[in-house]
Write an enzyme that holds these catalytic residues in place. Structure first.
Site, mmCIF file in Angstrom:
data_model
loop_
_atom_site.group_PDB
_atom_site.id
_atom_site.type_symbol
_atom_site.label_atom_id
_atom_site.label_comp_id
_atom_site.label_asym_id
_atom_site.label_seq_id
_atom_site.Cartn_x
_atom_site.Cartn_y
_atom_site.Cartn_z
ATOM 1 N N THR A 172 0.851 -1.106 0.038
ATOM 2 C CA THR A 172 0.154 0.119 -0.123
ATOM 3 C C THR A 172 0.934 1.279 -0.042
ATOM 4 O O THR A 172 1.970 1.333 0.678
ATOM 5 C CB THR A 172 -0.923 0.010 1.219
ATOM 6 O OG1 THR A 172 -1.866 -1.088 0.952
ATOM 7 C CG2 THR A 172 -1.687 1.292 1.570
ATOM 8 N N ARG A 200 -14.250 -7.939 -0.069
ATOM 9 C CA ARG A 200 -13.518 -7.553 1.379
ATOM 10 C C ARG A 200 -13.130 -5.893 1.311
ATOM 11 O O ARG A 200 -12.375 -5.877 0.051
ATOM 12 C CB ARG A 200 -12.410 -8.489 1.561
ATOM 13 C CG ARG A 200 -11.586 -8.058 2.737
ATOM 14 C CD ARG A 200 -10.439 -7.291 2.473
ATOM 15 N NE ARG A 200 -9.444 -7.047 3.521
ATOM 16 C CZ ARG A 200 -8.544 -6.144 3.453
ATOM 17 N NH1 ARG A 200 -8.080 -5.523 2.773
ATOM 18 N NH2 ARG A 200 -7.782 -6.099 4.586
ATOM 19 N N VAL A 201 -13.091 -5.131 2.053
ATOM 20 C CA VAL A 201 -12.463 -3.829 2.105
ATOM 21 C C VAL A 201 -11.648 -3.879 3.281
ATOM 22 O O VAL A 201 -12.077 -4.107 4.452
ATOM 23 C CB VAL A 201 -13.625 -2.804 1.898
ATOM 24 C CG1 VAL A 201 -12.848 -1.348 2.324
ATOM 25 C CG2 VAL A 201 -14.257 -2.763 0.738
ATOM 26 N N GLY A 226 -5.097 -5.010 7.495
ATOM 27 C CA GLY A 226 -6.184 -3.865 7.609
ATOM 28 C C GLY A 226 -7.179 -4.219 8.646
ATOM 29 O O GLY A 226 -7.586 -3.311 9.356
#
Ligand code: ASP
Length: 303
Positions: A172, A200-201, A226
């Protein structure tokens, strides 16, 4: 940004490639500030450079979901107004960070997902690409490896031979900036986790988890597992420690990371306050990171 980057496996030419993109990102963001631009525009400029590079897990280099798609998430926040924008699960937006900014400035909502986000972005004249634009062979190999191992992983955690060979262990992207007017901004962009399923987030587009900015405390951008960053409200948590406990930025970041570690998470945080004090902390073996000040020299570190 971060991950289990092995010093002995990272080849000099790969280090050089990452360093080059990071330097370009820092200089591009800094130029915006030097020309009197605002921190939001600097953050976008810096992140777009990384989204357009296949090296990072964001934009062009995003990882694959279980279904073989690149589902991108991004968020941006303005520390002056507490305005924020985010997109999640988008598959056709070349620069999700720009789309997040459009949500922030051209829409009454904070987060748009999937097709709706893409429709909105198209209306706003954002750059739309064929999903194939995001295809990168090494990411596809990572997905096959993850599926075989029944693993859902940070892109840098997959022990893929090809990956190891290429040292593709970087995730990221994020940026924080402070402009001449003393305003903070933060932004983060990602492809999420390799082999993620069911829409999925992660934390990246969730304001307060992966991204946060408030001039009364700090600007924060996060990377890592996350789910744990969401559960600890990592970015807001860090900002709150600075604001309410008066903790130095590095201590606040370390404290958040230790809370994350307690529940089995790992990753990193970049944090900046209005005095220009910053911290880039991580509890993984390494994190590609950099900073640029008024001397215009980009300082890059990995370990
Ligand atoms: N935090 C991101 C996510 O969980 C992944 C990463 O930082 O590499 O979606």
């Amino acid at each position: 940004m971060p991950g289990n980057i092995q010093r002995d496996r990272l080849k000099p030419e790969r280090t050089q490639a990452f360093t080059q993109v990071l330097e370009q990102s820092l200089h591009t963001g800094y130029t915006v500030l030097a020309e009197g631009g605002c921190s939001i525009d600097a953050v976008i400029a810096a992140i777009v450079v990384m989204e357009d590079s296949p090296l990072f897990n964001a934009g062009k280099g995003a990882v694959f979901s279980h279904e073989g798609r690149n589902e991108l998430d991004a968020a941006i926040m303005d520390g002056t107004s507490l305005r924020a924008g985010a997109v999640a699960g988008v598959t056709t937006l070349r620069n999700p960070i720009r789309a997040a900014h459009a949500v922030m400035t051209k829409n009454q909502h904070v987060m748009l997902i999937g097709q709706g986000a893409e429709n909105f972005a198209a209306e706003q004249g954002q750059h739309i690409v064929d999903p194939l634009y995001f295809y990168e062979q090494h990411r596809w190999n990572q997905l096959q490896k993850a599926i075989a191992a029944e693993q859902i992983a940070l892109d840098h955690d997959i022990d893929d031979d090809t990956v190891a060979e290429n040292d593709e262990k970087h995730g990221t992207v994020g940026a924080v900036a402070l402009d001449r007017k003393g305003n903070l901004a933060a932004g983060t962009s990602t492809g999420g986790l390799t082999n993620k399923r069911f829409g999925r987030v992660g934390d990246t587009p969730i304001i307060g988890a992966g991204t946060y900015a408030d001039n009364r405390s700090v600007a924060v951008s996060a990377t890592g597992t996350g789910e744990m960053f969401i559960r600890t409200a990592a970015a807001f948590n860090t900002a709150s420690q600075v604001r309410w406990l008066g903790r130095p930025v590095a201590d606040a970041a370390d404290h958040t990371l230790s809370e994350i570690a307690v529940i089995g998470g790992e990753g990193g945080l970049i944090v900046l306050n209005t005095r220009g004090e910053y911290a880039m902390r991580f509890n993984t073996s390494g994190m590609f990171r950099g900073v640029i000040h008024n001397d215009r020299i980009a300082h890059i570190e990995i370990f």
